[in-house]
Design a protein around this motif. Sequence first.
Motif: not given
Lengths: 161, 261, 272
Positions: B129, B131, C50, C53, C55, C75, C79, C82-83, C85, C87, C89, C93-95
Amino acid sequence: MKRSTIDLWVGLFVAIGIAAVVFLSLKVANLTPQSADQTYTLYADFDNIGGLKVKAPIKEAGVVVGRVAAIQLDTKTYRARVTLNLEKQYTFSRDASAEILTAGLLGEQYIGLLQGGDPDELKPGEHITLTSSALVLEQLIGKFMTSFTGSNNKSSASGAQ
Amino acid sequence: MTELLLSPLRRLGHSTINAIWRLGFITRFLLAILRYSGQSLLRFNLTIREIYFAGVMSVIIVVVSGLFVGMVLGLQGYNTLSRFGSADALGALVALSLLRELGPVLAALLFSSRAGSAMTAEIGLMKATEQLDAMSVMAVNPIARVVAPRFWAGVISMPILAAMFNVMGIFGGYLIGVVMIGLDSGTFWSQMQNNVDLHYDVVNGLIKSLCFGIAVTLIAVFEGYDATPTAAGVSAATTRTVVTSALVILAVDFVLTAFMF
Amino acid sequence: MPSDHFIEFRNVSFAYGERPILKNISLTIPRGKLVAIMGGSGSGKTTMLRLISGQIRPSAGQVLVDGRDVAGMSHAELFEHRRRMGMLFQFGALFTDLSVEDNVAFPIREHTRLPDSMIHDLVIMKLAAVGLRGTQALMPAELSGGMARRVALARAIALDPQLMLYDEPFTGLDPISLGVIAHLIKKLNDALGTTSIMVTHDVHKSLDIVDYVYFVSNGEIVADGTPQDIRSSPSPWVHQFMWGEADGPVHFAYPASTSLQQDLGLKGNQHD
Ligand SMILES: Nc1ncnc2c1ncn2[C@@H]1O[C@H](COP(=O)(O)OP(=O)(O)OP(=O)(O)O)[C@@H](O)[C@H]1O
Ligand SMILES: [Mg+2]
C-alpha cells in the motif's frame, strides 16, 4: 492512555521472563548462591577416580554435605587430586576417610565420607589421607579373571606332577 | 530429448543461483538493520510496542503448549523410565529435554507461526500500500523505523518466551509425575537439581533461543520487506516465512547442539 | 537564470525493464509556480514524480532539483532533499497502524523536537485546513476514500515543504471538497512560495488554479502552455483530453499485440 497500558504489559512480560530464568537457575539447576564464607575446602588424593565428575555430591551417611569443586592430576605423584567444597556446618576429624562410590549398579559416582574418631578436626585446605579409589568394573573383572586362570594353572601344574 | 534432460538441470542451477542471491541479500539486509538500529534503541517505545505485539501476544499459546508438552513428557517419560526401574529420574528427564531441546525449538516454531507470519504480512502490506515508499519519501528510513524495532522485539521476546515454555513444561511434568502418578515430590526436584547444570543446560538453552530469535525474526522481516507488493505476493511471503523458519530452526538447532553438548 | 528553474528534466528517459515509459523528456518548472502534468492513464505521470523524489533513477538524462542532480545525490543529500519536500500519494498511503492524528504528526515527530502540545496544535491546524478537524482519533480504516486522501494531504503539508508533489489530489472528492482542496493548494503555493507539481485528470478545475500545464502522452510531452494557451490551443491532443473524446491522437485502449477477435478465440477467417 493506550501507550502506557502497552508499557505495563511489556514490563510484566519481561518481569515474568526474568522470573522464569531465575526459577530455572535456582530451582531447576540448583545454583544455590554458595558464597565462599558458607563453604570450606578440603583435598583428597585418589589412585583412580573412575567416572567421578565435577559437581558430584559428597555424602556422609547418605546426607549431601558438599560438592566436588575440581579434579586435577597431581603431576608429581600421578594421582588424582579432588577438591571438595564442604558446608561450614559440617566438620570432620583427621582420620575421616573418603571413598568413591556408585549410586546403584550403573548410577553416577559420588564421594562418601566416613567420620573417624580423632578429636582433632581437619582444617580448611588440609588433605583427607585415608582414601579408597573407585571400583572400576573392567579392572575388577580383569583381576578376577587373572586370579582365576592363575589358580587354574597352578592346580593343573600340580596335577601333572 | 536433450531439452528434456537439460531443463531440470537448468531449473536446478537457476534455483541455486537464486538461493545464493537471496542469502547475500538477507546478509546485507541484516547489516542494514544493525546499522540503522540506533533509532529503535534510542526511541525504545517503538520497540516496546513491537514487543507487545510479538512477545506479549504470544504468551498464551506458548504457555499452553508448554504445559501440554510437559505433561506428555511426564506420561511418556514415566512409562519408559518405570520399565527400567528408574522412574525417580523423571524430573531430570523432563527438565533436560525441555531445557536443551524442546523449549527453545518448540517456542521458536510457535513464535514464527504466531508472530513471525504477522510481521511478514504487516510489512508486506505496508509495502503493497506504498506506506514504506511514503515513509522514505518523508525522509524516514523504513528499515530504521519499521524493520529494526520489529527485529529487536523478536530477538528480545524469544528467550523470554522459551523460558516461560520451559517453566510451564516442568510444571506440566510435575503435575503428571507428582500430582497424578504420585512420585515423591522431593525426589522429583532433587533428581532434577542433581542433573541439570546451570551453564550446560540453562545457559546453553537460552543461547539457543536467542539464536532462533535472531533467525526467525530476520526471516520474518526480510520476507515482508522483500514481498511482491500484491495480495498474492504477501500471502506467499507469509507462507515462506513459516516454512523457511521451521527448516532454519531445525538446521540451526542441529549445528548448535553439535557445538554445545 | 538557471536557478529560477527549481525543477528541470534534461532529456530524461526511463524504462521499467524493457518497456520504455518516458522518452527523452525535457521540461522546466520555475520556482514558486504551480504546474500541472496531465495525460492519460499509464502515460508515465506518477513515474515523473517518482523521478523527482528520487525513488527511481532515469536510465538516461538528468533530473535537477534546485540545480542538483537527484540521481547523483548521496544518501544524506537525498534525505535532505526529501525533508524539504512533501508528496501526496495517488492512493494516500496512510500508515494503517497509526491514528489520523499520529499520521499527520508523523513527519513532525520524525524531523523536529517540538513538544507534544505544539505538535497536537499543528496537527489540528493541518486537519482543519483539509476540513477534517475532529477525526484525530479515527484509524485510517474508518475513513472514506476521499477523507483518507485529505488526511494524506494534511500529512504531506505538515512541515510546510518547499516542494509539493501531488499525485491526483482531486480523485474521489465531492465537488465541494474539490473546490476547497484546489483553493488550499493554490493558497499554499501563493502564501509559502512552495513550488508545486500536480498530476491530475481534472482539466477544468486545475486550469483555474495552475500557472502552467504539460500534457504527457506515451512518455512524451505533446503539448504545454499557460491555461490561456491551453484553452485556445489548436492541438488535437489537448482538444481530445479537454473534451474527453474517445477518438483522436490518444488511444483509449492499451496497445494490445493481438486483436480483440483473437483474444476472444474467434478466428478472423471464420467470418469469411
Ligand atoms: N513498478 C512497476 N513495474 C513495472 N511497470 C510499471 C511499474 N509502475 C508503473 N509501471 C508502468 O509504467 C507505466 C506508467 O505508470 P505511471 O504510474 O507513471 O502511470 P500514470 O501516468 O501515473 O497513470 P495513472 O493516471 O493511471 O495513475 C504504466 O504503463 C505501468 O504499467
Ligand atoms: Mg499515477
